[in-house]
Design a protein around this motif. Sequence first.
Motif, PDB file in Angstrom:
ATOM      1  N   ILE A 251      18.690  46.245 -13.646  1.00  0.00           N
ATOM      2  CA  ILE A 251      19.212  46.138 -15.011  1.00  0.00           C
ATOM      3  C   ILE A 251      20.620  45.543 -14.990  1.00  0.00           C
ATOM      4  CG2 ILE A 251      19.875  47.437 -17.070  1.00  0.00           C
ATOM      5  CD1 ILE A 251      17.755  49.544 -16.179  1.00  0.00           C
ATOM      6  N   HIS A 252      21.434  46.036 -14.069  1.00  0.00           N
ATOM      7  CA  HIS A 252      22.813  45.555 -13.927  1.00  0.00           C
ATOM      8  C   HIS A 252      22.830  44.062 -13.579  1.00  0.00           C
ATOM      9  CE1 HIS A 252      26.999  45.326 -12.719  1.00  0.00           C
ATOM     10  NE2 HIS A 252      26.654  45.023 -11.484  1.00  0.00           N
ATOM     11  N   THR A 253      21.993  43.665 -12.635  1.00  0.00           N
ATOM     12  CA  THR A 253      21.969  42.271 -12.177  1.00  0.00           C
ATOM     13  C   THR A 253      21.497  41.328 -13.274  1.00  0.00           C
ATOM     14  OG1 THR A 253      21.534  43.010  -9.909  1.00  0.00           O
ATOM     15  CG2 THR A 253      21.044  40.716 -10.417  1.00  0.00           C
ATOM     16  N   GLN A 254      20.527  41.759 -14.057  1.00  0.00           N
ATOM     17  CA  GLN A 254      20.000  40.905 -15.127  1.00  0.00           C
ATOM     18  C   GLN A 254      21.035  40.643 -16.211  1.00  0.00           C
ATOM     19  OE1 GLN A 254      16.447  42.967 -16.373  1.00  0.00           O
ATOM     20  NE2 GLN A 254      15.152  41.889 -14.895  1.00  0.00           N
ATOM     21  N   GLY A 255      21.926  41.603 -16.440  1.00  0.00           N
ATOM     22  CA  GLY A 255      23.024  41.397 -17.374  1.00  0.00           C
ATOM     23  C   GLY A 255      22.634  41.340 -18.846  1.00  0.00           C
ATOM     24  N   ARG A 256      21.518  41.966 -19.208  1.00  0.00           N
ATOM     25  CA  ARG A 256      21.070  41.919 -20.610  1.00  0.00           C
ATOM     26  C   ARG A 256      21.239  43.247 -21.336  1.00  0.00           C
ATOM     27  NH1 ARG A 256      16.504  38.965 -18.284  1.00  0.00           N
ATOM     28  NH2 ARG A 256      15.159  40.781 -18.608  1.00  0.00           N
ATOM     29  N   ALA A 257      21.659  44.278 -20.633  1.00  0.00           N
ATOM     30  CA  ALA A 257      21.782  45.610 -21.233  1.00  0.00           C
ATOM     31  C   ALA A 257      23.260  45.995 -21.358  1.00  0.00           C
ATOM     32  CB  ALA A 257      21.040  46.641 -20.386  1.00  0.00           C
ATOM     33  N   VAL A 258      23.502  47.081 -22.095  1.00  0.00           N
ATOM     34  CA  VAL A 258      24.866  47.578 -22.284  1.00  0.00           C
ATOM     35  C   VAL A 258      24.900  49.066 -21.946  1.00  0.00           C
ATOM     36  CG1 VAL A 258      25.405  45.907 -24.089  1.00  0.00           C
ATOM     37  CG2 VAL A 258      24.443  48.127 -24.723  1.00  0.00           C
ATOM     38  N   GLY A 259      26.124  49.608 -21.899  1.00  0.00           N
ATOM     39  CA  GLY A 259      26.282  51.043 -21.682  1.00  0.00           C
ATOM     40  C   GLY A 259      26.286  51.413 -20.215  1.00  0.00           C
ATOM     41  N   ILE A 260      25.994  52.665 -19.953  1.00  0.00           N
ATOM     42  CA  ILE A 260      25.989  53.163 -18.578  1.00  0.00           C
ATOM     43  C   ILE A 260      24.660  53.830 -18.265  1.00  0.00           C
ATOM     44  CG2 ILE A 260      27.163  55.319 -19.274  1.00  0.00           C
ATOM     45  CD1 ILE A 260      28.439  55.307 -16.418  1.00  0.00           C
ATOM     46  N   GLY A 261      24.118  53.487 -17.115  1.00  0.00           N
ATOM     47  CA  GLY A 261      22.890  54.116 -16.634  1.00  0.00           C
ATOM     48  C   GLY A 261      23.242  55.246 -15.686  1.00  0.00           C
ATOM     49  N   LEU A 262      22.603  56.380 -15.875  1.00  0.00           N
ATOM     50  CA  LEU A 262      22.892  57.568 -15.086  1.00  0.00           C
ATOM     51  C   LEU A 262      21.663  57.902 -14.242  1.00  0.00           C
ATOM     52  CD1 LEU A 262      24.368  59.235 -18.201  1.00  0.00           C
ATOM     53  CD2 LEU A 262      25.743  58.637 -16.217  1.00  0.00           C
ATOM     54  N   CYS A 263      21.803  57.749 -12.944  1.00  0.00           N
ATOM     55  CA  CYS A 263      20.700  58.038 -12.022  1.00  0.00           C
ATOM     56  C   CYS A 263      20.733  59.536 -11.722  1.00  0.00           C
ATOM     57  CB  CYS A 263      20.859  57.216 -10.745  1.00  0.00           C
ATOM     58  SG  CYS A 263      20.862  55.425 -11.020  1.00  0.00           S
ATOM     59  N   VAL A 264      19.960  60.300 -12.485  1.00  0.00           N
ATOM     60  CA  VAL A 264      20.130  61.748 -12.456  1.00  0.00           C
ATOM     61  C   VAL A 264      18.829  62.515 -12.218  1.00  0.00           C
ATOM     62  CG1 VAL A 264      22.284  61.839 -13.760  1.00  0.00           C
ATOM     63  CG2 VAL A 264      20.112  61.703 -14.998  1.00  0.00           C
ATOM     64  N   GLY A 265      17.833  61.889 -11.625  1.00  0.00           N
ATOM     65  CA  GLY A 265      16.659  62.595 -11.135  1.00  0.00           C
ATOM     66  C   GLY A 265      16.018  63.557 -12.104  1.00  0.00           C
ATOM     67  N   ALA A 266      15.959  64.827 -11.708  1.00  0.00           N
ATOM     68  CA  ALA A 266      15.245  65.853 -12.474  1.00  0.00           C
ATOM     69  C   ALA A 266      16.083  66.487 -13.581  1.00  0.00           C
ATOM     70  CB  ALA A 266      14.763  66.950 -11.522  1.00  0.00           C
ATOM     71  N   SER A 267      17.221  65.908 -13.905  1.00  0.00           N
ATOM     72  CA  SER A 267      18.119  66.526 -14.880  1.00  0.00           C
ATOM     73  C   SER A 267      17.455  66.775 -16.228  1.00  0.00           C
ATOM     74  CB  SER A 267      19.357  65.652 -15.090  1.00  0.00           C
ATOM     75  OG  SER A 267      20.098  65.555 -13.894  1.00  0.00           O
ATOM     76  N   ILE A 268      16.643  65.828 -16.674  1.00  0.00           N
ATOM     77  CA  ILE A 268      15.976  65.988 -17.971  1.00  0.00           C
ATOM     78  C   ILE A 268      14.977  67.142 -17.912  1.00  0.00           C
ATOM     79  CG2 ILE A 268      14.389  64.870 -19.584  1.00  0.00           C
ATOM     80  CD1 ILE A 268      17.209  63.871 -19.863  1.00  0.00           C
ATOM     81  N   ASP A 269      14.317  67.302 -16.767  1.00  0.00           N
ATOM     82  CA  ASP A 269      13.393  68.430 -16.609  1.00  0.00           C
ATOM     83  C   ASP A 269      14.127  69.755 -16.745  1.00  0.00           C
ATOM     84  OD1 ASP A 269      11.266  66.724 -16.143  1.00  0.00           O
ATOM     85  OD2 ASP A 269      11.537  66.733 -13.976  1.00  0.00           O
ATOM     86  N   PHE A 270      15.319  69.844 -16.174  1.00  0.00           N
ATOM     87  CA  PHE A 270      16.101  71.079 -16.284  1.00  0.00           C
ATOM     88  C   PHE A 270      16.497  71.345 -17.740  1.00  0.00           C
ATOM     89  CE2 PHE A 270      17.461  70.047 -11.733  1.00  0.00           C
ATOM     90  CZ  PHE A 270      16.554  70.932 -11.186  1.00  0.00           C
ATOM     91  N   LEU A 271      16.894  70.292 -18.451  1.00  0.00           N
ATOM     92  CA  LEU A 271      17.277  70.470 -19.845  1.00  0.00           C
ATOM     93  C   LEU A 271      16.109  70.950 -20.698  1.00  0.00           C
ATOM     94  CD1 LEU A 271      19.582  67.492 -20.912  1.00  0.00           C
ATOM     95  CD2 LEU A 271      20.224  69.791 -20.200  1.00  0.00           C
ATOM     96  N   SER A 272      14.921  70.464 -20.381  1.00  0.00           N
ATOM     97  CA  SER A 272      13.742  70.813 -21.179  1.00  0.00           C
ATOM     98  C   SER A 272      13.254  72.228 -20.897  1.00  0.00           C
ATOM     99  CB  SER A 272      12.608  69.827 -20.891  1.00  0.00           C
ATOM    100  OG  SER A 272      12.063  70.061 -19.593  1.00  0.00           O
ATOM    101  N   GLY A 273      13.651  72.779 -19.744  1.00  0.00           N
ATOM    102  CA  GLY A 273      13.167  74.097 -19.348  1.00  0.00           C
ATOM    103  C   GLY A 273      11.898  74.051 -18.533  1.00  0.00           C
ATOM    104  N   SER A 274      11.378  72.835 -18.267  1.00  0.00           N
ATOM    105  CA  SER A 274      10.152  72.738 -17.473  1.00  0.00           C
ATOM    106  C   SER A 274      10.406  73.052 -16.002  1.00  0.00           C
ATOM    107  CB  SER A 274       9.537  71.346 -17.609  1.00  0.00           C
ATOM    108  OG  SER A 274      10.415  70.348 -17.119  1.00  0.00           O
ATOM    109  N   ARG A 275      11.654  72.913 -15.576  1.00  0.00           N
ATOM    110  CA  ARG A 275      12.072  73.340 -14.247  1.00  0.00           C
ATOM    111  C   ARG A 275      13.289  74.237 -14.402  1.00  0.00           C
ATOM    112  NH1 ARG A 275      11.990  68.197 -10.054  1.00  0.00           N
ATOM    113  NH2 ARG A 275       9.856  67.481 -10.481  1.00  0.00           N
ATOM    114  N   LYS A 276      13.436  75.179 -13.476  1.00  0.00           N
ATOM    115  CA  LYS A 276      14.560  76.104 -13.540  1.00  0.00           C
ATOM    116  C   LYS A 276      15.644  75.694 -12.549  1.00  0.00           C
ATOM    117  CE  LYS A 276      11.597  80.066 -14.672  1.00  0.00           C
ATOM    118  NZ  LYS A 276      11.138  81.397 -14.208  1.00  0.00           N
TER     119      LYS A 276
END
Length: 272
Positions: free
Chosen positions: A201-226
Amino acid sequence: MTNLAFPSNEEDSEALPDDVLFLDRRRDERAQAFLGIHFSSFSPENLLRRVEEIGKAKRPFVYLCTPNVDHLVRLDHEPELYDLYANAWANVNDSRILETLAELSGLALPACPGSDLTQALFESCIDPCEPVVVIGGTEDVIEAVRTRYGLSDLRWHAPPYGLRTNPDAMAEAAAFVAANPARFTFLCVGAPQQEILAKLIHTQGRAVGIGLCVGASIDFLSGSRKRAPQWMQQSRLEWLFRLLDEPQKLWRRYLVEGPKIFKIWMTWRKSR
């Protein structure tokens, strides 16, 4: 989940000029080389502030990596992947085990878990009405996060399994991020897929903002993982909690691959 005290100082961030906001943190005097990666020695509070600044600046896409023991063991036998971290806006330490090994090497490398950062962003920085992009996760996980934080514009893309070896799927995920501009893009497809995607995404140069490589973080937020209790995290035993919680999935990572980090570290120390 434990509530986090990550203060946000909007007045200070808005007052900073663009060239200060976009300093390459790998060249910052606080950046330290450890086990082949340049780590930025942010505290969790400063990391949150810097990430929020990047989002506000609306500049071309950059990405943050959160290397842990698993990442560094993989890099030992796949050194070609080092380039993914060399091109990141910053790398922060995601492991209290690495924090300890760094301390024994005379380095200060505070643990800044990606899961803590993700939670802090959702709880204190993200407006429920702004667009938020998530790559990865399941429909149930996404709906749980959407509901928990009252998000009205969560944009989700679920790549297929085998993303690393599927160039078409990788290109499709990158195109989705470019077509859905947002301050924060959460890349949650596991290492090294998420870092490979972030670099593309960075190399292509067509997107904006910041990408966060954060693995299972969304699973923790959802409660599907503890997540481990706070005392286990502080005692550097989060790996044990995760092992006991998902033994069939994680036994090899923590009992076979993980211990290799000590040999890698000792070899690195001898070469200094």
